[in-house]
Write a protein that holds these residues in place. Structure first.
Motif, PDB file in Angstrom:
ATOM      1  N   UNK A 182       0.877  -1.167   0.000  1.00 42.13           N
ATOM      2  CA  UNK A 182       0.000   0.000   0.000  1.00 42.13           C
ATOM      3  C   UNK A 182       0.913   1.216   0.000  1.00 42.13           C
ATOM      4  N   UNK A 183       0.849   1.949  -1.094  1.00 48.24           N
ATOM      5  CA  UNK A 183       1.837   2.967  -1.370  1.00 48.24           C
ATOM      6  C   UNK A 183       1.173   4.262  -1.813  1.00 48.24           C
ATOM      7  N   UNK A 184       1.920   5.344  -1.649  1.00 50.02           N
ATOM      8  CA  UNK A 184       1.474   6.644  -2.113  1.00 50.02           C
ATOM      9  C   UNK A 184       2.664   7.304  -2.779  1.00 50.02           C
ATOM     10  N   UNK A 213       7.586   6.084   1.351  1.00 51.12           N
ATOM     11  CA  UNK A 213       7.498   5.080   0.276  1.00 51.12           C
ATOM     12  C   UNK A 213       8.753   5.122  -0.586  1.00 51.12           C
ATOM     13  N   UNK A 214       9.280   6.325  -0.808  1.00 50.61           N
ATOM     14  CA  UNK A 214      10.549   6.421  -1.536  1.00 50.61           C
ATOM     15  C   UNK A 214      11.621   5.655  -0.769  1.00 50.61           C
ATOM     16  N   UNK A 215      11.622   5.775   0.546  1.00 50.31           N
ATOM     17  CA  UNK A 215      12.590   5.062   1.367  1.00 50.31           C
ATOM     18  C   UNK A 215      12.445   3.551   1.276  1.00 50.31           C
ATOM     19  N   UNK A 216      11.258   3.087   0.941  1.00 50.72           N
ATOM     20  CA  UNK A 216      11.011   1.642   0.838  1.00 50.72           C
ATOM     21  C   UNK A 216      11.478   1.057  -0.492  1.00 50.72           C
ATOM     22  N   UNK A 217      11.833   1.901  -1.450  1.00 54.59           N
ATOM     23  CA  UNK A 217      12.219   1.415  -2.778  1.00 54.59           C
ATOM     24  C   UNK A 217      13.363   0.405  -2.738  1.00 54.59           C
ATOM     25  N   UNK A 261       1.315   5.010   4.744  1.00 53.76           N
ATOM     26  CA  UNK A 261       2.110   4.311   3.738  1.00 53.76           C
ATOM     27  C   UNK A 261       3.593   4.423   4.072  1.00 53.76           C
ATOM     28  N   UNK A 262       4.382   3.421   3.685  1.00 56.08           N
ATOM     29  CA  UNK A 262       3.967   2.167   3.073  1.00 56.08           C
ATOM     30  C   UNK A 262       3.428   1.192   4.118  1.00 56.08           C
ATOM     31  N   UNK A 305       5.061   0.187   7.523  1.00 55.51           N
ATOM     32  CA  UNK A 305       6.389   0.738   7.274  1.00 55.51           C
ATOM     33  C   UNK A 305       6.448   2.239   7.377  1.00 55.51           C
ATOM     34  N   UNK A 306       5.343   2.883   7.712  1.00 55.80           N
ATOM     35  CA  UNK A 306       5.306   4.329   7.774  1.00 55.80           C
ATOM     36  C   UNK A 306       6.155   4.912   8.893  1.00 55.80           C
ATOM     37  N   UNK A 307       6.280   4.188   9.982  1.00 60.59           N
ATOM     38  CA  UNK A 307       7.084   4.681  11.102  1.00 60.59           C
ATOM     39  C   UNK A 307       8.554   4.327  10.913  1.00 60.59           C
TER      40      UNK A 307
END
Length: 172
Positions: A17-19, A25-29, A138-139, A150-152
């Motif tokens: 679940x992304x925005x 979310x960029x950090x999750x790439x 998000x994420x 993963x937002x925190x």
């Protein structure tokens, strides 16, 4: 939006679940790239849209990502947009169309898709499903029935996702 349309029918699914205007979310790439490299088509990675109200271009970006999927370049487009969240914040829809052009996509069709709203129902459905399962930011990842926020912090999430994916793959 599925990353791997040719995934094995028994492949576990990782919903992300992304925005696309979200710095987290960029950090999750990096984690998503690593998961794609490790599992290939043994793990179906699906981007699910969850535009947040605080980001004014997020809904348009989600629609643009769906148009990129229609044109066969979903993940390159998502990565390009997430890699430039500041530009998206400043420039809005013109940035989304320009990014499509830079990737060799039909930019005119992107512009038309953003005007006619042909992908709104997909984005709305993803957001509604996310809310129904308790996504608040998000994420957020869902794999094997487990929701991981993963937002925190992304700390330890990739390892947990790999642990669940490995278990699901061994059970298949």
């Amino acid at each position: 939006m599925s990353d791997s349309p040719s995934a094995h029918p028994s492949a576990p699914v990782l919903d992300v679940w992304c925005e696309l205007q979200c710095p987290d979310c960029r950090g999750a790439l990096d984690d998503l790239r690593a998961l794609r490299a490790r599992y290939g088509d043994r793990l179906e990675l699906r981007l699910r849209h969850f535009p947040l109200e605080k980001h004014r271009h997020a809904f348009a970006a989600a629609q643009a990502a769906e148009e990129a999927a229609e044109q066969g370049k979903a993940w390159p487009y998502v990565e390009a947009v997430l890699g430039s969240v500041e530009r998206l914040d400043r420039e809005g829809e013109p940035f989304l169309v320009e990014t499509a052009r830079e990737l060799g996509l039909d930019a005119e069709e992107f512009d038309t898709a953003l005007i006619d709203g042909r992908h709104i129902l997909i984005v709305d459905a993803d957001q509604a499903e996310g809310k129904a399962i308790g996504v608040t930011g998000t994420p957020t990842y869902v794999i094997g029935g487990e929701r991981l926020d993963g937002g925190k912090s992304q700390e330890g999430l990739r390892a947990r996702i790999e642990e669940i994916a490995d278990r699901l793959l061994s059970e298949a």
